[in-house]
Motif scaffolding. Structure first.
Motif, short mmCIF file in Angstrom:
data_model
loop_
_atom_site.label_atom_id
_atom_site.label_comp_id
_atom_site.label_asym_id
_atom_site.label_seq_id
_atom_site.Cartn_x
_atom_site.Cartn_y
_atom_site.Cartn_z
N PRO A 1 18.81 -27.33 34.83
CA PRO A 1 18.01 -28.38 35.48
C PRO A 1 17.20 -27.78 36.63
O PRO A 1 17.48 -26.66 37.07
N LEU A 2 16.24 -28.53 37.11
CA LEU A 2 15.46 -28.06 38.25
C LEU A 2 16.37 -27.91 39.47
O LEU A 2 17.29 -28.72 39.66
N PRO A 3 16.12 -26.91 40.28
CA PRO A 3 16.92 -26.79 41.51
C PRO A 3 16.42 -27.77 42.57
O PRO A 3 15.29 -28.27 42.47
N SER A 4 17.25 -28.03 43.55
CA SER A 4 16.82 -28.86 44.69
C SER A 4 16.64 -27.93 45.89
O SER A 4 17.05 -26.76 45.85
N PRO A 5 16.04 -28.42 46.97
CA PRO A 5 15.77 -27.51 48.10
C PRO A 5 17.00 -26.78 48.60
O PRO A 5 16.95 -25.57 48.87
N ASP A 6 18.12 -27.50 48.73
CA ASP A 6 19.33 -26.85 49.27
C ASP A 6 20.49 -26.86 48.29
O ASP A 6 21.64 -26.60 48.67
N GLY A 7 20.25 -27.16 47.06
CA GLY A 7 21.32 -27.14 46.05
C GLY A 7 22.07 -28.44 45.94
O GLY A 7 23.00 -28.56 45.12
N SER A 8 21.69 -29.44 46.73
CA SER A 8 22.42 -30.71 46.66
C SER A 8 21.99 -31.51 45.43
O SER A 8 20.94 -31.24 44.85
N SER A 9 22.82 -32.49 45.07
CA SER A 9 22.53 -33.25 43.86
C SER A 9 21.35 -34.20 44.10
O SER A 9 21.01 -34.52 45.24
N TYR A 10 20.76 -34.65 43.02
CA TYR A 10 19.58 -35.52 43.13
C TYR A 10 19.49 -36.39 41.89
O TYR A 10 20.21 -36.16 40.90
N THR A 11 18.62 -37.38 41.94
CA THR A 11 18.32 -38.17 40.74
C THR A 11 16.81 -38.28 40.59
O THR A 11 16.08 -38.22 41.57
N ILE A 12 16.40 -38.43 39.35
CA ILE A 12 14.98 -38.58 39.05
C ILE A 12 14.75 -39.98 38.48
O ILE A 12 15.34 -40.33 37.46
N PRO A 13 13.95 -40.81 39.17
CA PRO A 13 13.71 -42.16 38.66
C PRO A 13 12.82 -42.14 37.42
O PRO A 13 11.88 -41.35 37.35
N TYR A 14 13.17 -42.94 36.47
CA TYR A 14 12.31 -43.05 35.28
C TYR A 14 12.23 -44.51 34.85
O TYR A 14 13.08 -45.31 35.21
N ARG A 15 11.18 -44.81 34.11
CA ARG A 15 10.99 -46.18 33.62
C ARG A 15 11.34 -46.22 32.15
O ARG A 15 10.74 -45.50 31.34
N GLU A 16 12.31 -47.05 31.81
CA GLU A 16 12.73 -47.15 30.40
C GLU A 16 11.78 -48.09 29.67
O GLU A 16 12.08 -49.27 29.49
N THR A 17 10.64 -47.56 29.35
CA THR A 17 9.65 -48.37 28.61
C THR A 17 9.72 -48.07 27.13
O THR A 17 9.07 -48.73 26.33
N GLY A 18 10.49 -47.07 26.79
CA GLY A 18 10.51 -46.64 25.39
C GLY A 18 9.31 -45.76 25.10
O GLY A 18 8.30 -45.82 25.80
N SER A 19 9.46 -44.96 24.07
CA SER A 19 8.38 -44.05 23.71
C SER A 19 7.95 -44.27 22.27
O SER A 19 8.68 -44.88 21.49
N ASN A 20 6.81 -43.71 21.96
CA ASN A 20 6.34 -43.63 20.57
C ASN A 20 6.27 -44.99 19.88
O ASN A 20 6.78 -45.16 18.77
N MET A 21 5.63 -45.93 20.55
CA MET A 21 5.46 -47.24 19.93
C MET A 21 4.50 -47.16 18.74
O MET A 21 3.49 -46.46 18.80
#
Lengths: 317, 511
Positions: free
Chosen positions: B326-346
């Protein structure tokens, strides 16, 4: 001695001839109307609307698109780059092609001349988009042959970003466009050189004129009328650099190589990363505005050349 | 199953017809489909289509979309439908976005559009519906409510799949997929003296150091392309605590925050690696497809990209070895990435299609548990279903060894953020009026990194201001058109980025 037919019969014959003439013109006229006149007229109409190009909802907005265009810095940026293509690209290509044409016409003879003509004309034959794609690999600063050549010869110690350096991208595309279309201008000049009667050179040689004098006193004056046409044709070509630039840089980085054609394409068709809809009406306004501007420039150019020719005629007298 | 049943089934553990699909990335690139490569798509699902060939006017089924990973699923399903019903001519065309953008509008104009198609990139669903390009599916899919109930409650969203109370489309797969992770070439890492597989690159400094070490060996450290760079910056900013979603909006405050300190910090970090000389030369003009093809051959040491590259690497460079982190964070602490569950490939049903019965039979199967499981299995696990059971019941033997890793990473790091579309059914009216900011984030980043926009903070503030102005204008116009929307509805004060925003959270807003 031929006897003229009576007037009535002559008029009938003339009408018949005209009928055939118009009949033969008709297919060409129909096709030209469909594919040139109609799109041109439609563009002017679309430029007065807010329209995305695929829905029936065309809102008439009058001159609003033109007002917006005049205040759009990105449009003027692209306009300026198009002018660079004309004001720098045209003299560069026309001048270099003339020099080479004279060399191929007068210095290099026979098969070698034919070979060089062929070599210079080959890029003209290839599709601009294909050449663009190939050149992106050739100029790739990471592993392209040009980058490797520059590095191995010690000319550069860091890769040269021909297409992604904002200071180089426009000039790279201009030079590549010049190279790609160079053969066409060369052929124009070679055709023009064929019109210089060899007797003039022979007479000048008898009079003791050297090569430079023959060039200045005979070749260039005779070529002047052709120059007008060649300059206009080359300027027209340099304003149609879309395919090559789109394939090479897409107008980037950050619009650094975006000419008006690319701007129009981006506005009219290119989906925006933010999910924007195309603006065919606005893009049409840009196209019409640019078309008018280039027409005015072409007329000014023709007028200036006419003045030069008239001045020369007065001096000759 | 009785013989007279209109439904037909393909036997379990079937080996489907050849499916040569070069799965490709996010970008609009061409996909080769349908050639005989010998690749066998396997699935544990039954291919059951509710279709009575004797009671239909359908003669063919044509489907067009951008290809990519979904072609691994869609193409064999359509081919199988054709095999089960020889009277129906089937054709799947997954030739890339450029083809979709050109062919679909043209087909609409002359009445020959594919029976099912992906919408061109620049055509909003509202426009397609308003122009009668597409038709609802809720009145043609048999037992529709039962079919719909198979999806999670929030899967079908107003303004995305549902318009004016009618369902027009549905999410083929989930958007819970990490767009940007680290793919570290073992060959490049080993050459730099780093032990492989690489165990950890957990801080930004770790990544920068590793990139420098690899670059010192003569191979550029970092591979990213201009098209993806804004995803890289956004995801890195998320690792630093930035709350912006893929549109740059902080859903807690409802404001665009590209000029937030965390975003600038991420941008500065990218710039520092460029100044180190760690980025692949010419990254701004490098095409995604070329980057994907050249990475296994030593173009760079670390690719910052998504899982869509894995299948093509497998096919073209089966010996290529790499570590996914996964991508690293500035100091190695945990993180979350917000995403929108709109679904894909309609996929959308052509309004004038004379082959609705055939199209609907395939669409319905694709949205069942069986169909979704087949999608997960045929894509090797890289396409994740919105129906959780389809993911958990997929045969592990049929999944790509790296797929579980990628999916687990997405589950660990991604959190569903609030969505205006779910909160207010009239959201689509705003979307329709929303004009893009020009230049957008991708171009702005390009300008900053090339030095054409010397003041990054000012450029991003200007972008935020233009985005805000466009949003306010869109709300005003939507309201003027009769939509009941309020710009305050973009704010979700009860959003906790550490967990998925749920139906209860929407309810708790007190509306």
């Amino acid at each position: 001695m031929a006897v003229a037919p009576p007037p009535a019969r002559a008029s009938r014959a003339r009408r018949k001839d005209l009928l055939w003439i118009y009949l033969f013109i008709l297919p060409g006229l129909a096709l030209t109307s469909m594919f040139i006149f109609y799109p041109m007229g439609a563009s002017w109409y679309f430029s007065l609307t807010e329209w995305n190009g695929f829905s029936d909802a065309k809102a008439f907005v009058g001159l609003a698109n033109y007002r917006e265009l005049i205040g759009d810095g990105f449009f003027w940026g692209s306009f300026g780059r198009s002018m660079i293509f004309v004001l720098i690209g045209v003299p560069l290509r026309v001048g270099l092609a003339l020099i080479l044409a004279i060399v191929l016409n007068n210095v290099i003879r026979g098969r070698l001349s034919t070979f060089f003509r062929t070599v210079f004309f080959l890029p003209v034959m290839a599709a601009a988009s294909v050449i663009g794609v190939v050149l992106t690999f050739v100029l790739s600063p990471g592993n392209g042959p040009i980058a490797l050549l520059l590095e191995t010869t010690g000319l550069t110690d860091t890769p040269v970003e021909f297409l992604s350096d904002p200071d180089l991208a426009l000039w790279s595309t201009l030079l590549l466009h010049t190279w790609k279309n160079f053969g066409m201008t060369l052929i124009y000049w070679l055709a023009a050189l064929q019109t210089v009667p060899p007797e003039y050179y022979e007479a000048a040689e008898v009079d003791g004129a050297g090569a430079v004098q023959r060039l200045i006193r005979i070749t260039l004056p005779i070529l002047l009328p052709f120059a007008v046409i060649i300059i206009v044709l080359t300027a027209n070509e340099n304003l149609h650099a879309f395919a090559l630039i789109q394939a090479l840089t897409g107008g980037g980085p950050y619009y650094a190589s975006e000419v008006v054609e690319v701007y129009i394409f981006r506005t009219a068709f290119a989906p925006d990363a933010a999910g924007g809809v195309p603006r065919l009406g606005y893009a049409s306004a840009a196209g019409c505005f640019f078309g008018m501007a280039t027409l005015i420039i072409a007329l000014l150019q023709a007028w200036a050349l006419k003045l030069v020719a008239a001045q020369r005629a007065r001096l000759d007298r | 199953m009785p013989d007279d049943d209109a439904r037909t089934t393909f036997r379990r553990r079937s080996v489907l017809g050849a499916t040569a699909v070069m799965a490709t990335g996010l970008s609009a690139c061409s996909v080769e489909t349908g050639s005989e490569s010998g690749t066998e798509g396997r699935t544990s699902s039954d291919f059951t289509f509710e279709f009575d060939a004797d009671a239909t006017d359908s003669t063919q089924l044509t489907w067009m979309d951008s290809g990519d990973l979904k072609a691994l699923f869609i193409e064999p399903v359509i081919a199988e439908f054709g095999e089960q019903h020889p009277d129906i001519t089937t054709k799947y065309d997954g030739a890339g976005w450029e083809q979709v953008n050109q062919v679909v509008p043209l087909g609409i104009r002359n009445g020959s559009a594919p029976d099912v198609f992906a919408l061109p990139e620049n055509v909003p669903p509202e426009t397609a519906i308003g122009e009668d390009w597409v038709r609802p599916i809720d009145d043609v899919i048999p037992d529709f409510e039962q079919w719909r109930a198979g999806f999670p409650e929030t899967a079908l969203i107003n303004g995305i799949h549902v318009f004016d109370g009618r369902v027009y489309s549905w999410p083929l797969n989930s958007t819970r997929r990490l767009d940007i992770t680290q793919y570290i070439s073992h060959e490049a890492a080993s050459a730099a003296g780093v032990e492989v597989p690489v165990e950890s690159v957990s801080t930004w400094e770790d990544l920068r150091s590793l990139a420098q070490e690899i670059t010192a060996t003569g191979t550029p450290g970092i591979l990213s392309t201009a098209d993806h760079l804004h995803y890289v910056v956004a995801n890195l900013a998320n690792t630093a605590g930035w709350l912006g979603n893929s549109d740059g909006m902080n859903m807690r405050t409802g404001s665009f925050e590209y000029s937030a300190p965390e975003y600038l910090e991420a941008l500065e970090f990218i710039r520092s690696m460029i100044e180190d000389g760690s980025f692949v030369p010419g990254y701004l003009t490098l095409k995604d497809a070329d980057a994907r093809a050249q990475f296994p051959t030593g173009l760079a040491g670390i690719s910052l990209n998504g899982p869509w590259d894995i299948v093509p690497w497998d096919e073209d460079h089966p010996d290529f070895e790499y570590t996914i982190l996964p991508l690293p964070s500035p100091d190695g602490s945990s993180y979350t990435i917000p995403y929108r569950e709109t679904g894909s490939n309609m996929a959308w049903l052509y309004a004038d299609s004379p082959n609705t019965d055939a199209a609907v039979a395939v669409l319905k199967f694709m949205g069942t548990l069986e169909g979704q499981r087949a999608m997960v299995e045929l894509s090797g696990g890289f396409l994740v279903s919105t129906i959780e059971e389809a993911n958990t019941s997929a045969d592990p033997e049929l999944l790509h060894p790296q797929a579980k890793k990628v999916t687990d990473m997405a589950i660990e790091y991604m959190r569903a953020c609030p969505q205006f579309e779910i909160r207010n059914p009239d959201a689509g009216a705003v979307t329709l009026q929303l004009e893009p900011a020009n230049p957008g984030i991708s171009a702005t980043i390009e300008g900053i990194l090339t030095g054409q926009l010397p003041d990054a903070g000012a450029a991003l503030e200007d972008l935020d201001a233009r985005l805000t102005e466009a949003m306010e204008k869109a709300f005003d116009e939507a309201r003027a058109g009769g939509a009941e929307v309020d710009i305050g509805e973009l704010q979700f004060p009860n959003w906790d980025p550490a967990r998925d925003y749920s139906a209860d959270d929407y309810a708790a807003l007190g509306e």
